[in-house]
Design an enzyme around this catalytic site. Structure first.
Site, short mmCIF file in Angstrom:
data_model
loop_
_atom_site.label_atom_id
_atom_site.label_comp_id
_atom_site.label_asym_id
_atom_site.label_seq_id
_atom_site.Cartn_x
_atom_site.Cartn_y
_atom_site.Cartn_z
N CYS A 134 13.04 31.65 -45.99
CA CYS A 134 12.06 30.57 -46.08
C CYS A 134 11.61 30.23 -44.67
O CYS A 134 12.39 29.67 -43.89
CB CYS A 134 12.68 29.34 -46.76
SG CYS A 134 11.56 27.91 -46.83
N HIS A 142 7.01 39.23 -52.02
CA HIS A 142 5.68 38.62 -52.03
C HIS A 142 4.63 39.58 -52.60
O HIS A 142 4.66 40.78 -52.36
CB HIS A 142 5.25 38.24 -50.61
CG HIS A 142 5.94 37.03 -50.09
ND1 HIS A 142 5.47 35.75 -50.30
CD2 HIS A 142 7.09 36.90 -49.38
CE1 HIS A 142 6.30 34.89 -49.74
NE2 HIS A 142 7.28 35.56 -49.18
N GLU A 150 5.42 29.85 -55.69
CA GLU A 150 6.74 30.36 -55.35
C GLU A 150 7.61 30.52 -56.59
O GLU A 150 7.61 29.65 -57.46
CB GLU A 150 7.45 29.42 -54.37
CG GLU A 150 6.83 29.37 -52.99
CD GLU A 150 7.71 28.61 -52.01
OE1 GLU A 150 8.90 28.39 -52.33
OE2 GLU A 150 7.21 28.23 -50.94
N CYS A 179 3.99 27.58 -47.71
CA CYS A 179 5.03 28.61 -47.82
C CYS A 179 4.96 29.45 -46.55
O CYS A 179 3.99 30.19 -46.34
CB CYS A 179 4.82 29.47 -49.06
SG CYS A 179 6.01 30.83 -49.22
N GLY A 223 5.12 33.11 -47.19
CA GLY A 223 3.86 33.46 -47.84
C GLY A 223 2.74 33.63 -46.84
O GLY A 223 1.90 34.54 -46.96
#
Length: 278
Positions: A75, A162, A211, A220, A223
Site C-alpha cells: 500500500c 493491478h 480496490e 490508491c 494504483g
C-alpha cells in the site's frame, strides 16, 4: 481493554495505525471489520500495524489489513503514513533513506519537508504470473470480457495486483459497475485493484481506483504507480507524471524497465484515539 491508535490519511486514502513494536497486535477479522465501520467504528480503508523487522536490512516492518479483514501485500499511501508516523515518534530521521519491511518485501522511504514522503516502490512486474493473471504470454495490453463487453486492460504487480483501463471520461456512469466486476474477474486468481485512467497530457493523468477488499477509494498509491507504469510502457506518459486522484495528487517517477519506481506525496495525521474492546 483499550487499544491506542492513530488515524492518518494519504490524500484521502485513510488508515488506522497500530503501534505493535512492543506488544503484538492479534489479527481478528471481527475486530478489524468493527473498527473499519464508518458509522459505528473508527472507519478506514486499511489498518496498518507497526512491528519489529524480521529482515536484518530493515528498520521496522508493517502489516496491511483491508477493511473487510483480508490482508494486503503493499500500500503506497500506507507506506508513506508509516514513514511519517515513525518520523514523528523519533524512530527515523528526516532526509535519510531507510528501508522498511512490507508484506511484499523491503521498500526504501525518505521523509522530506512539510509532511511529504518519497517511497521506493521497486520495479513494476508485468509478468502475468506475478499478478496473477490468466494469460499465456506477457503483453502491453489484454482483452478482457466483462458482462458482454470487451475491455482493453494492462496488468502489473506493484507488490499487489493491478489492472488498468484507459478511459476518456472518468465520470462515465458505467465505470461504477465495471470497477467491482473487473476486481472479481475470474482471470485474476486473487482478485485485483482496478484503475481507470484519463490521460490529460504526457505529464498529467487523472485516476479512479476500485480496490479489492476496500472498494472505491479516495486514493490508491500503488494504483497510481501501476497507472504510471502501464502508461509509460505504452509511451503514453513521460517518466515523471502527476497523478490526480479524487483525494489529491501523487508524483510518480519511472524511467522504464530496468529501473525502480518512486512515488512522492503527503502523509497526514488526523487524530489519536483509543478503541474500546468489548
Amino acid at each position: 481493554m483499550t487499544l491506542p491508535f492513530t488515524k492518518m490519511h494519504g490524500i484521502g486514502n485513510d488508515f488506522v495505525v497500530i503501534d505493535a513494536r512492543q506488544t503484538p497486535f492479534p489479527i481478528d477479522t471481527s475486530r478489524l471489520t468493527a473498527m473499519a465501520d464508518r458509522h459505528t467504528g473508527v472507519g478506514f480503508d486499511q489498518l496498518l500495524t507497526l512491528e519489529p523487522a524480521q529482515r536484518t536490512d530493515c528498520a521496522y516492518r508493517y502489516g496491511i489489513w483491508n477493511a473487510d479483514g483480508s490482508s494486503a501485500g503493499q500500500c503506497g499511501n500506507g507506506a508513506r503514513c508509516v514513514a511519517a508516523w515513525l518520523h514523528r515518534a523519533g524512530a527515523i530521521e528526516a532526509g535519510r533513506q531507510v528501508r522498511l519491511e512490507s508484506p511484499a518485501g523491503a521498500v526504501g522511504v525518505c521523509v522530506l519537508d512539510d509532511g511529504v514522503v518519497a517511497i521506493d516502490m521497486g520495479e513494476p512486474d508485468f509478468t502475468p504470473a506475478s499478478v496473477p493473471f490468466d494469460a499465456p504470454n506477457q503483453a502491453a495490453s489484454y482483452a478482457l470480457d466483462v458482462a458482454g463487453e470487451t475491455l482493453t486492460i494492462g496488468v502489473v504487480s506493484m507488490g499487489n495486483p493491478h489492472a488498468l483501463m484507459e478511459v476518456t471520461d472518468l465520470a462515465a456512469p458505467h465505470i461504477d459497475q465495471l470497477g467491482p466486476r473487473v476486481t472479481r474477474h475470474p482471470r485474476f486468481a486473487e482478485q485485483c485493484n482496478v484503475g481507470f485512467a484519463q490521460v490529460i497530457d504526457a505529464s498529467h493523468v487523472k485516476l479512479r481506483v476500485h480496490e479489492r477488499g476496500a472498494g472505491w477509494t479516495r486514493a490508491c498509491g500503488t494504483g497510481a504507480c501501476a497507472a504510471a507504469a502501464v502508461l509509460r510502457l505504452r509511451d503514453r506518459v513521460d517518466e515523471r507524471v502527476h497523478v490526480q486522484l479524487p483525494g489529491g495528487e501523487l508524483i510518480i517517477a519511472w524511467p522504464g524497465p530496468g529501473h525502480r519506481l518512486w512515488m512522492t506525496g503527503p502523509a497526514s495525521f488526523v487524530f489519536e484515539g483509543q478503541w474500546l474492546d468489548d
